[in-house]
Motif scaffolding. Sequence first.
Motif, PDB file in Angstrom:
ATOM      1  N   ARG A   1      -7.968  -3.967   8.352  1.00  0.00           N
ATOM      2  CA  ARG A   1      -7.369  -4.199   9.671  1.00  0.00           C
ATOM      3  C   ARG A   1      -7.858  -3.159  10.670  1.00  0.00           C
ATOM      4  N   GLU A   2      -7.964  -1.920  10.226  1.00  0.00           N
ATOM      5  CA  GLU A   2      -8.438  -0.866  11.134  1.00  0.00           C
ATOM      6  C   GLU A   2      -9.874  -1.117  11.582  1.00  0.00           C
ATOM      7  N   ALA A   3     -10.611  -1.884  10.785  1.00  0.00           N
ATOM      8  CA  ALA A   3     -11.988  -2.235  11.160  1.00  0.00           C
ATOM      9  C   ALA A   3     -12.052  -3.531  11.960  1.00  0.00           C
ATOM     10  N   GLY A   4     -10.887  -4.121  12.271  1.00  0.00           N
ATOM     11  CA  GLY A   4     -10.865  -5.328  13.101  1.00  0.00           C
ATOM     12  C   GLY A   4     -10.426  -6.582  12.391  1.00  0.00           C
ATOM     13  N   GLY A   5     -10.027  -6.484  11.132  1.00  0.00           N
ATOM     14  CA  GLY A   5      -9.614  -7.661  10.383  1.00  0.00           C
ATOM     15  C   GLY A   5      -8.227  -8.150  10.762  1.00  0.00           C
ATOM     16  N   ARG A   6      -8.029  -9.460  10.622  1.00  0.00           N
ATOM     17  CA  ARG A   6      -6.751 -10.073  10.975  1.00  0.00           C
ATOM     18  C   ARG A   6      -6.178 -10.820   9.776  1.00  0.00           C
ATOM     19  N   ILE A   7      -4.904 -10.583   9.496  1.00  0.00           N
ATOM     20  CA  ILE A   7      -4.166 -11.352   8.499  1.00  0.00           C
ATOM     21  C   ILE A   7      -2.682 -11.136   8.741  1.00  0.00           C
ATOM     22  N   GLU A   8      -1.912 -12.192   8.620  1.00  0.00           N
ATOM     23  CA  GLU A   8      -0.455 -12.073   8.716  1.00  0.00           C
ATOM     24  C   GLU A   8       0.077 -11.486   7.415  1.00  0.00           C
ATOM     25  N   ASP A   9       1.142 -10.705   7.511  1.00  0.00           N
ATOM     26  CA  ASP A   9       1.694 -10.063   6.318  1.00  0.00           C
ATOM     27  C   ASP A   9       2.058 -11.087   5.248  1.00  0.00           C
ATOM     28  N   GLU A  10       2.598 -12.215   5.672  1.00  0.00           N
ATOM     29  CA  GLU A  10       3.045 -13.209   4.682  1.00  0.00           C
ATOM     30  C   GLU A  10       1.865 -13.900   3.983  1.00  0.00           C
ATOM     31  N   ALA A  11       0.662 -13.738   4.519  1.00  0.00           N
ATOM     32  CA  ALA A  11      -0.519 -14.342   3.883  1.00  0.00           C
ATOM     33  C   ALA A  11      -1.118 -13.447   2.803  1.00  0.00           C
ATOM     34  N   ILE A  12      -0.605 -12.238   2.660  1.00  0.00           N
ATOM     35  CA  ILE A  12      -1.040 -11.351   1.584  1.00  0.00           C
ATOM     36  C   ILE A  12      -0.279 -11.765   0.329  1.00  0.00           C
ATOM     37  N   ARG A  13      -0.992 -12.219  -0.686  1.00  0.00           N
ATOM     38  CA  ARG A  13      -0.355 -12.760  -1.878  1.00  0.00           C
ATOM     39  C   ARG A  13      -0.338 -11.717  -2.994  1.00  0.00           C
ATOM     40  N   ILE A  14       0.855 -11.458  -3.526  1.00  0.00           N
ATOM     41  CA  ILE A  14       1.024 -10.464  -4.586  1.00  0.00           C
ATOM     42  C   ILE A  14       1.852 -11.100  -5.688  1.00  0.00           C
ATOM     43  N   SER A  15       1.381 -10.966  -6.942  1.00  0.00           N
ATOM     44  CA  SER A  15       2.061 -11.618  -8.051  1.00  0.00           C
ATOM     45  C   SER A  15       2.264 -10.651  -9.210  1.00  0.00           C
ATOM     46  N   ASP A  16       3.399 -10.810  -9.872  1.00  0.00           N
ATOM     47  CA  ASP A  16       3.688 -10.033 -11.082  1.00  0.00           C
ATOM     48  C   ASP A  16       3.405 -10.860 -12.333  1.00  0.00           C
ATOM     49  N   GLY A  17       2.679 -11.952 -12.157  1.00  0.00           N
ATOM     50  CA  GLY A  17       2.357 -12.820 -13.278  1.00  0.00           C
ATOM     51  C   GLY A  17       3.017 -14.175 -13.190  1.00  0.00           C
ATOM     52  N   SER A  18       3.978 -14.329 -12.316  1.00  0.00           N
ATOM     53  CA  SER A  18       4.704 -15.597 -12.201  1.00  0.00           C
ATOM     54  C   SER A  18       3.978 -16.604 -11.317  1.00  0.00           C
ATOM     55  N   ASP A  19       3.055 -16.120 -10.479  1.00  0.00           N
ATOM     56  CA  ASP A  19       2.329 -17.005  -9.561  1.00  0.00           C
ATOM     57  C   ASP A  19       0.860 -17.012  -9.945  1.00  0.00           C
ATOM     58  N   GLU A  20       0.441 -18.039 -10.680  1.00  0.00           N
ATOM     59  CA  GLU A  20      -0.942 -18.122 -11.144  1.00  0.00           C
ATOM     60  C   GLU A  20      -1.897 -18.572 -10.047  1.00  0.00           C
TER      61      GLU A  20
END
Length: 532
Positions: free
Chosen positions: A350-369
């Motif tokens: 992001r500091e280099a100019g990238g754009r993404i909404e926070d909710e579009a960052i996908r993080i899984s503990d194994g439940s979301d394949e």
Amino acid sequence: MQGRRSFWAWGLETDEPTDAQREETAARLSQRWGREISAPPLPKIEDIQLRPPRVSPPGPLAAICTTETHDRAAHSYGKSYRDTIRAVRGQFPNPPDVVAYPRTEAEVVAVMEWCDSGNIVAIPFGGGSSVVAGVEPPGGDRPCVSIDLRELNQVLEVDATSRAARIQGGVLGPHLEDQLRPHGFTLRHYPQSFEWSTLGGWIVTRSGGHYATNHTHIDDFVESTRMVTPKGIMESRRLPGSGAGPSPDRLVLGSEGALGILTEAWMRIQARPVFRASAGLTFDSWQAGYEAARQVVQAKLWPANLRLLDPTEAGSAAGLKGDEALLIIGFESAEIPQDWPIRQAVRLAREAGGRIEDEAIRISDGSDEEVGRQGAVGAWRNSFVRAPYQRNLTAGMGVVGDTFETSITWDRWPSFDANVRAAMTGALQRVCGGGTLSCRFTHVYTDGPAPYYSFSGMGRQGAEIEMWTELKKAASDAVIANGGTITHHHAVGRDHMPWYRQQRPELFHSALKAAKSALDPKGILNPGILVD
């Protein structure tokens, strides 16, 4: 393996397109390019006429050898653009005389001894996915045997304590993973050819796989190797590391079948990932995207995936508008949640100019394949997996397209990219009257990227190979002239030899010739590969 491999197309015979699918493709191309494009008939094995075999296997080897037309045709080529065009035309002027399918290392030795005693060319053959003429018989009068290792396909031992496995060289990627999975492990090496390439092929071509940073080439996973040569078996000691002189494994890695046949290797394996995280950031420019990639990799967060797509590729393969670059970031681990690493990498991007909404960052503990398989990131992944099959549809219709890959240091990268793009844009205009050129980073190092270019233009039906040859030469000339390597992970083969000669130090060539002479004094193994 289900079904029989196609002798001309990527995949099985059941993966071959139908006449109706080909005609529909030709109609779309005709509309796009404003000219009449036809779908040539597909070759049938019963119509293929091969020269008679010039040699017969001795009695003890007859049970593992064949001279059947399908086997000989299927072992005549790899899967490059030129290979597919020749095969779809039914052109097989120089097939192997015999195809051998050894079932054990002892049978590999026996076939090698037969070839060596009879001055017969021996071509090691894994999955046949070479795109650099690495498995096709050379010209000349000597008879040729293609030695297919598909029967040497087992995981022989698993050392769970050291996280290593002893694996036979002829195992295809999916079957290898199927055997490691019950133990809770994975090799986690996924080249684009994964479905139709082997462990031995990965090692001797120095394959690039799943990891975009840190663990990139198959080299990083090799613990020891065992190789059959005409002068005997060479096996390295199994160790996590050694400073005892030049590594024998380094001689095997990248040897491309010119020094011996790899029958097995101890490979470093890992626990199967549970924790995953992914993000796809867009950038207004290609330049901003590659600056972000540099900053992320130099922070040494070591994402498993750090692939940058230029606006053209992001538009065609990831479903974006065509005016934004896309940086795909992915992390995975069997032991540690990946929320902190992904957030740090996204912050840098992001500091280099990238754009993404926070909710579009996908993080899984194994439940979301499905992490890493949604949106633009998932669209690109699907396009990447299916890409080799697309050539089956357009083969012989005049479409001239291919890829080339290299690497370069960050300080030289901007000028390198500009010069290569200028050279290829000019070549496409000269050869095809125009076309498309795109680039992505397949691997990223702290000191530079590995760019992977794709080009395509509409040529003339029947003249595809001549037009491809001119474009391939333009690309290779530009890469070498601007300081890159002729190949980052596709190997040298026969196609890249003219430029490999320019890249390699002459004294190294002398040393490699000496190694070839020591291991293969009669020069039966893959003549014309690596050594003049």
